[in-house]
Design a protein around this motif. Structure first.
Motif, short mmCIF file in Angstrom:
data_model
loop_
_atom_site.label_atom_id
_atom_site.label_comp_id
_atom_site.label_asym_id
_atom_site.label_seq_id
_atom_site.Cartn_x
_atom_site.Cartn_y
_atom_site.Cartn_z
N VAL A 136 -50.39 -135.32 -26.78
CA VAL A 136 -49.53 -135.01 -25.56
C VAL A 136 -49.98 -135.57 -24.31
CG1 VAL A 136 -48.70 -133.02 -24.30
CG2 VAL A 136 -48.90 -132.91 -26.81
N MET A 137 -49.16 -136.02 -23.39
CA MET A 137 -49.48 -136.25 -21.96
C MET A 137 -48.61 -135.55 -21.22
SD MET A 137 -49.59 -140.09 -19.89
CE MET A 137 -51.18 -140.21 -20.34
N SER A 138 -48.98 -134.65 -20.26
CA SER A 138 -47.95 -134.09 -19.45
C SER A 138 -48.20 -134.89 -17.88
CB SER A 138 -48.63 -132.49 -19.07
OG SER A 138 -49.98 -132.57 -18.83
N LEU A 139 -46.97 -134.85 -17.46
CA LEU A 139 -46.79 -135.43 -16.17
C LEU A 139 -46.72 -134.42 -14.93
CD1 LEU A 139 -43.99 -138.17 -16.97
CD2 LEU A 139 -46.21 -138.54 -17.22
N GLY A 140 -47.65 -134.63 -14.00
CA GLY A 140 -47.87 -133.48 -13.09
C GLY A 140 -47.32 -134.00 -11.79
N LEU A 141 -46.96 -133.24 -10.84
CA LEU A 141 -46.61 -133.37 -9.60
C LEU A 141 -45.31 -134.41 -9.42
CD1 LEU A 141 -49.73 -133.36 -7.57
CD2 LEU A 141 -48.25 -131.48 -7.67
N LEU A 142 -45.58 -135.53 -8.84
CA LEU A 142 -44.30 -136.42 -8.53
C LEU A 142 -44.41 -137.45 -9.73
CD1 LEU A 142 -44.48 -136.82 -4.59
CD2 LEU A 142 -43.11 -135.32 -5.84
N ASN A 143 -45.29 -137.39 -10.46
CA ASN A 143 -45.34 -138.47 -11.60
C ASN A 143 -43.87 -138.15 -12.55
OD1 ASN A 143 -47.60 -139.87 -10.73
ND2 ASN A 143 -49.08 -138.24 -11.88
N GLN A 144 -43.40 -137.13 -12.37
CA GLN A 144 -42.37 -136.94 -13.31
C GLN A 144 -41.13 -136.73 -12.31
OE1 GLN A 144 -41.44 -132.36 -13.84
NE2 GLN A 144 -43.36 -132.48 -14.46
N GLY A 145 -40.87 -137.51 -11.03
CA GLY A 145 -39.78 -137.31 -10.24
C GLY A 145 -38.58 -137.77 -10.86
N GLU A 146 -37.44 -137.50 -10.46
CA GLU A 146 -36.24 -137.69 -11.12
C GLU A 146 -35.85 -139.03 -10.70
OE1 GLU A 146 -31.45 -135.97 -10.85
OE2 GLU A 146 -33.16 -134.64 -10.34
N GLU A 147 -35.87 -139.29 -9.33
CA GLU A 147 -35.76 -140.70 -9.02
C GLU A 147 -36.44 -141.61 -9.44
OE1 GLU A 147 -35.17 -140.59 -4.83
OE2 GLU A 147 -33.44 -139.32 -4.80
N LEU A 148 -37.84 -141.21 -9.87
CA LEU A 148 -38.91 -142.23 -10.19
C LEU A 148 -38.60 -142.70 -11.64
CD1 LEU A 148 -41.64 -143.52 -9.35
CD2 LEU A 148 -42.96 -141.50 -10.33
N ASN A 149 -38.59 -141.67 -12.37
CA ASN A 149 -38.50 -142.09 -13.98
C ASN A 149 -37.57 -140.97 -14.57
OD1 ASN A 149 -40.16 -139.82 -14.22
ND2 ASN A 149 -42.13 -141.26 -13.68
N GLY A 150 -36.62 -140.39 -14.01
CA GLY A 150 -35.86 -139.40 -14.74
C GLY A 150 -36.57 -138.43 -15.51
N TYR A 151 -37.86 -137.73 -14.93
CA TYR A 151 -38.53 -136.70 -15.71
C TYR A 151 -39.15 -137.37 -16.80
CZ TYR A 151 -35.79 -133.67 -12.59
OH TYR A 151 -35.45 -133.01 -11.44
#
Length: 658
Positions: A434-449
């Motif tokens: 498993v890899m969880s994306l923290g803070l802005l690493n899952q941004g909607e505009e960046l990569n769509g969560y």
């Protein structure tokens, strides 16, 4: 859906070993000498004279600093200034060792003792720099009252040779027997047990001793410099080299990973008796009755106190490979000064929640901006900075070396996405679950969560988790029982949509201040739920759900004793002293989680963000689906129940008293 907030948890310190046999002798020996407790009795001169000053202890060096500047400005006397420079160099040298050691032990490569370090040890070892203050004062007083107006040479070869001979002879011999004396019941229970409370060592463990013990070390280790001073062969270089040698060997011996290659001993076999290894001294901390030498093991061999496992532990430590984590949490730097708050940064800061340290930011501003420029101009791979254990899982935290401000830049977004993608593919190769994306690493505009990576690599075995399901549930369960209405204000995110949908389904009115927010929520709500979504101009609800975009003006409109519940990754600015501010979605970690010795950003001790916990729960439960993308919410109640079942607990709501 029940809404409740009456949870409490008390964090306790738990010692856990993943290395069979290691530490059993040490604990029994320690207890037998300390009255059955892992603590020391207070002996005479245990505390340092400036202990009452706390973090202001460096003020005792003010006379030295002022006098050195004045002497150099008026008489071009640089010797006092060199004492200040030496103190600064020793602090920087030790900090380099701290950062390097923590990085290396987090990776697991060549790690010696596979046990955890907790907050109480790091708290206890915050006195590591007291000996630098003490030594600096000794040098300053020597300059004032012994040398006076006389000066010392910059370089003396005969002085350097004499220092080396005196260290290898009298210093090592006297220290060996002094150290053995410290393990006598009387001295051990009153003094030396403080040092041996740390079974797993860090570089700074080497200099954490009571004041009286340090006086003894100063007398012994100061012998070569004292003799060269009396002989007239002392020099500035010999002082610098000898002080650096002592610090280097001390830090190396306590770093908890093996770094001396076999080839060195193959080429120079006698070196075995003249230079100890980290694993050699580590045995002294786990077995206690062996390996007493300072830096040169020859006296242990002469007097038969060498541990029989010294060679085998050295070999097995060198062969130890990098850890293979089960789950990785990928985070990034936040503010400019957050680099010092990292676990690899300043231990005194990572012990506490991230806050603005004005004095630190001012002092380190040039260095901070240099780092910021480097990180802006170049791309670096992600790297591990923390390793935790939870039951049978190995958990890593990896850092993407970019600040929050970089995520706002269109030029940086493509670079960041490539770095995240590379980290995912590297983890896939290592068999990470498993890899969880923290803070802005899952941004909607960046990569769509995170959905972008799953679509690009549909055959990924690693599960990508954004943690939104658990984050939403944490906020919902923080709403006090009996609440009928809440006010929503902030940027609409995946978590915000899940919260509003659940509240409206449960007949709790959600008051919205802006038309565009009302329209966006209404698009995904059923007709039966829309009646609970209300567009309003009033600020009277006592419960506010807040996210990014909450303005200062809006905060000021809140009624007294309003509760602000953040649903965003970042906390709001606390403007109102007459209101309550809860943390960003987070949970208290269970006692079964080990090696927790730093705070996660602005959260308290032994508290993790809900997004990070979501990834851990995903790995614990062995769920096979991804949790990423706009529509991917994995049955929030199921995630919440799984978190509670695995020992995670909600945080208590704040009050004006706390």
């Amino acid at each position: 859906m029940p809404l409740y907030s009456n949870y409490a948890s008390i964090s306790i310190y738990v010692v856990h070993s993943h290395t069979k046999g290691v530490g059993k002798t040490s604990r029994s020996y320690h207890r037998s000498f300390c009255g059955g407790k892992m603590a020391s009795r207070s002996g005479f001169l245990t505390d340092w004279p400036w202990t009452p000053l706390g973090s202001f202890k460096y003020i005792v060096l003010a006379p030295l600093v002022i006098d050195s500047i004045y002497s150099y400005a008026t008489m071009r006397d640089h010797e006092k200034l060199m004492i200040v420079a030496l103190a600064v160099w020793r602090i920087v040298h030790s900090q380099i060792w701290i950062s390097f050691s923590r990085y290396q032990t987090a990776k697991g490569t060549k790690r010696i003792v596979n046990k955890s370090i907790e907050f109480d040890q790091v708290d206890r070892e915050q006195t590591w720099d007291d000996q630098i203050i003490f030594n600096s004062l000794i040098l300053y007083l020597t300059k004032l009252y012994v040398l006076g107006t006389n000066t010392i040479s910059f370089w003396r070869t005969d002085g350097l040779i004499l220092v080396a001979l005196l260290h290898a002879g009298p210093v090592e011999f006297i220290y060996y027997w002094f150290h053995r004396a410290l393990h006598h019941h009387f001295l051990y229970s009153r003094y030396h047990s403080h040092h041996h409370s740390s079974i797993v060592t860090e570089p700074i463990t080497s200099v954490v001793h009571p004041f009286a013990e340090h006086i003894g070390y100063t007398l012994i280790l100061g012998l070569p410099l004292t003799m060269t001073l009396l002989c007239g062969t002392v020099s500035a270089v010999s002082i610098l080299i000898y002080a650096t040698y002592i610090d280097f060997m001390n830090n190396m011996g306590h770093c908890n990973f093996e770094l001396i290659p076999r080839s060195l001993f193959s080429i120079l076999p006698p070196l075995k008796f003249l230079c100890y290894t980290p694993s050699f001294h580590s045995l002294h901390h786990t077995q206690f009755r062996t390996n007493y030498s300072l830096f040169m093991p020859m006296y242990d061999y002469i007097y038969g106190t060498t541990d029989e496992c010294s060679d085998s532990l050295y070999e097995t430590s060198l062969e130890k490979e990098e850890d293979k984590p089960d789950a990785i949490h990928l985070t990034h730097l936040t503010s400019l000064d957050s680099i010092y708050h990292l676990r690899l940064g300043l231990a005194s800061l990572s012990l506490h929640p991230l806050s603005s340290q004005c004095y630190l930011f001012i002092m380190m501003k040039p260095f901070t901006h240099i780092i910021s420029f480097i990180l802006t101009s170049f791309s670096f791979p992600t790297f591990v900075f923390e390793r935790n254990r939870f039951r049978d899982l190995t958990l890593h935290s990896h850092l993407l070396p970019k600040f929050s401000s970089h995520y706002m830049s269109q030029q940086q977004k493509e670079c960041i996405n490539k770095m995240i993608e590379a980290a995912i593919l590297e983890a896939e190769k290592k068999g990470v679950k498993v890899m969880s994306l923290g803070l802005l690493n899952q941004g909607e505009e960046l990569n769509g969560y995170g959905e972008m990576y799953v679509r690009k690599h549909p055959k990924l075995k690693i599960r990508i988790v954004d943690g939104s399901s658990l984050a939403a549930e944490v906020v919902l369960h923080s709403i006090p029982v009996g609440t009928n209405e809440v006010l929503f204000r902030g940027q609409i995110t995946k978590v915000a949509r899940a919260i509003v949908f659940s509240l409206c389904q449960n007949a709790i009115k959600v008051m919205v201040l802006r038309k565009e927010e009302h329209s966006m929520f209404a698009e995904f709500l059923d007709d039966n739920c829309k009646e609970n979504l209300v567009l309003t101009t009033n600020y009277y609800p006592m419960i506010w759900l807040v996210g990014d975009g909450l303005s200062k003006k809006e905060q000021k409109m809140a009624k007294e004793r309003t509760l602000f519940l953040p649903f965003s990754q970042f906390p709001p600015t606390k403007l109102r002293k007459d209101c309550f501010y809860h943390t960003t979605p987070a949970m208290i970690i269970p006692h079964a989680a080990h090696n927790i010795d730093s705070c996660e950003n602005w959260l308290g001790r032994r508290v993790m963000s809900a997004w990070r916990v979501g990834g851990i729960v995903h790995a614990l439960e062995g769920w096979e689906e991804h949790e990423c993308g706009f529509e991917s919410i994995i049955n929030p109640p199921r995630v919440w129940d799984a978190a509670l079942r695995n020992g995670f607990q909600p945080l208590l709501l704040p009050s004006l008293e706390t």
